[in-house]
Enzyme design. Structure first.
Site, mmCIF file in Angstrom:
data_model
loop_
_atom_site.group_PDB
_atom_site.id
_atom_site.type_symbol
_atom_site.label_atom_id
_atom_site.label_comp_id
_atom_site.label_asym_id
_atom_site.label_seq_id
_atom_site.Cartn_x
_atom_site.Cartn_y
_atom_site.Cartn_z
ATOM 1 N N GLU A 111 -4.920 58.892 -1.932
ATOM 2 C CA GLU A 111 -4.453 57.589 -1.431
ATOM 3 C C GLU A 111 -3.553 56.912 -2.466
ATOM 4 O O GLU A 111 -3.707 57.134 -3.663
ATOM 5 C CB GLU A 111 -5.657 56.677 -1.157
ATOM 6 C CG GLU A 111 -5.971 56.452 0.316
ATOM 7 C CD GLU A 111 -4.932 55.620 1.074
ATOM 8 O OE1 GLU A 111 -3.727 55.652 0.736
ATOM 9 O OE2 GLU A 111 -5.349 54.942 2.018
ATOM 10 N N ASP A 115 -7.618 49.063 -0.838
ATOM 11 C CA ASP A 115 -7.632 47.599 -0.810
ATOM 12 C C ASP A 115 -8.986 47.148 -0.234
ATOM 13 O O ASP A 115 -9.935 46.936 -0.976
ATOM 14 C CB ASP A 115 -6.428 47.154 0.029
ATOM 15 C CG ASP A 115 -6.242 45.663 0.100
ATOM 16 O OD1 ASP A 115 -6.875 44.944 -0.691
ATOM 17 O OD2 ASP A 115 -5.449 45.192 0.939
ATOM 18 N N ASP A 171 4.871 49.891 0.266
ATOM 19 C CA ASP A 171 5.967 49.179 0.933
ATOM 20 C C ASP A 171 5.687 47.702 1.164
ATOM 21 O O ASP A 171 4.539 47.243 1.121
ATOM 22 C CB ASP A 171 6.230 49.812 2.304
ATOM 23 C CG ASP A 171 5.126 49.469 3.302
ATOM 24 O OD1 ASP A 171 3.954 49.780 3.014
ATOM 25 O OD2 ASP A 171 5.438 48.866 4.351
HETATM 26 P P1 IMP Z 1 -7.263 49.329 3.058
HETATM 27 O O1 IMP Z 1 -7.475 50.098 4.345
HETATM 28 O O2 IMP Z 1 -7.480 47.854 3.247
HETATM 29 O O3 IMP Z 1 -8.058 49.873 1.902
HETATM 30 O O4 IMP Z 1 -5.750 49.428 2.713
HETATM 31 C C1 IMP Z 1 -5.196 50.634 2.394
HETATM 32 C C2 IMP Z 1 -3.751 50.726 2.803
HETATM 33 O O5 IMP Z 1 -3.107 49.449 2.938
HETATM 34 C C3 IMP Z 1 -3.023 51.443 1.705
HETATM 35 O O6 IMP Z 1 -3.004 52.825 1.963
HETATM 36 C C4 IMP Z 1 -1.646 50.824 1.742
HETATM 37 O O7 IMP Z 1 -0.823 51.549 2.619
HETATM 38 C C5 IMP Z 1 -1.866 49.430 2.269
HETATM 39 N N1 IMP Z 1 -1.915 48.419 1.171
HETATM 40 C C6 IMP Z 1 -2.994 47.837 0.630
HETATM 41 N N2 IMP Z 1 -2.676 46.982 -0.359
HETATM 42 C C7 IMP Z 1 -1.329 47.053 -0.461
HETATM 43 C C8 IMP Z 1 -0.379 46.407 -1.345
HETATM 44 O O8 IMP Z 1 -0.696 45.597 -2.244
HETATM 45 N N3 IMP Z 1 0.924 46.743 -1.146
HETATM 46 C C9 IMP Z 1 1.332 47.623 -0.189
HETATM 47 N N4 IMP Z 1 0.484 48.250 0.641
HETATM 48 C C10 IMP Z 1 -0.840 47.971 0.495
HETATM 49 MG MG MG Z 2 -1.554 54.019 2.456
#
Ligand code: IMP
Ligand code: MG
Length: 187
Positions: A111, A115, A171
């Site tokens: 990954e 987040d 992005d």
């Molecule tokens: P999660 O599912 O909330 O853990 O987010 C994961 C996905 O969200 C990552 O694979 C990224 O594509 C996107 N993402 C999370 N935080 C950021 C950031 O700060 N900048 C850009 N993309 C992010």
């Molecule tokens: Mg991603």
């Protein structure tokens, strides 16, 4: 709209928002070399499949693989989660499935950033139903304060504060993925 590649600038302006350097290309590459060495050592008696989560992980995946010095295979999932902006939609959709047969295989999920943990949790659940021999997760970036789901991340490049970052695969409205370093939204 075609603007020039903005890599290694002192700042990146997007409308009224300003992004400033957070991790340089040199710092990123140094850490990836360490991760590659550690993972290679741990999997030297196995034939793992590295599974990148598209789109964000493409650049990290590429550089990580160049630092893996054992035999391995590669495949990709494509998820769509974030929509086009800075805040997660809270939903994950599978856009491209794996080609590899992962039953009884050793898997390493790759990954760009964890987040909330929702994407990784979604992928883990999907993969577990195929009964792999083992599954680990490597992420370049982790926002510990932002985690909402219980996920185990096995290899972490950098822990960063709960702030929006761009570059090196990450992005903002689909742009800035081509930067070779990482910038953070300044407050
Ligand atoms: P999660 O599912 O909330 O853990 O987010 C994961 C996905 O969200 C990552 O694979 C990224 O594509 C996107 N993402 C999370 N935080 C950021 C950031 O700060 N900048 C850009 N993309 C992010
Ligand atoms: Mg991603």
């Amino acid at each position: 709209m075609g603007t020039i590649k903005t890599s290694d600038k002192d700042e990146i302006i997007v409308g009224t928002e300003k992004f400033v350097p957070m991790l340089s290309e040199v710092e990123i590459q140094k850490r990836i070399a360490e991760l590659g060495k550690e993972i290679s050592e741990e999997y030297k008696t196995k034939l793992p499949i590295f599974i990148g989560i598209l789109n964000g992980s493409f650049m990290f995946m590429s550089d990580l693989m160049k630092n893996i010095n054992i035999n391995c295979e590669i495949d990709f999932f494509k998820l769509s989660s974030y929509g086009d902006e800075k805040i997660s939609s809270g939903r994950v959709k599978l856009v491209k499935d794996l080609n590899a047969d992962i039953t009884d295989r050793h898997l390493i999920i790759v990954e760009d950033i964890v987040d909330s943990g929702l994407s990784i949790k979604y992928v883990e659940e999907m993969i577990q139903s195929h009964n792999p021999a083992s599954m680990k997760v490597v992420t370049l970036l982790l926002k510990p304060e932002s985690l909402k789901y219980e996920v185990k991340i096995d290899y972490i490049g950098f822990k960063i504060p709960n702030k929006f970052v761009i570059g090196y695969g990450l992005d903002y409205a689909q742009k800035y993925r081509n930067l070779s370093s990482i910038y953070v939204l300044s407050d």
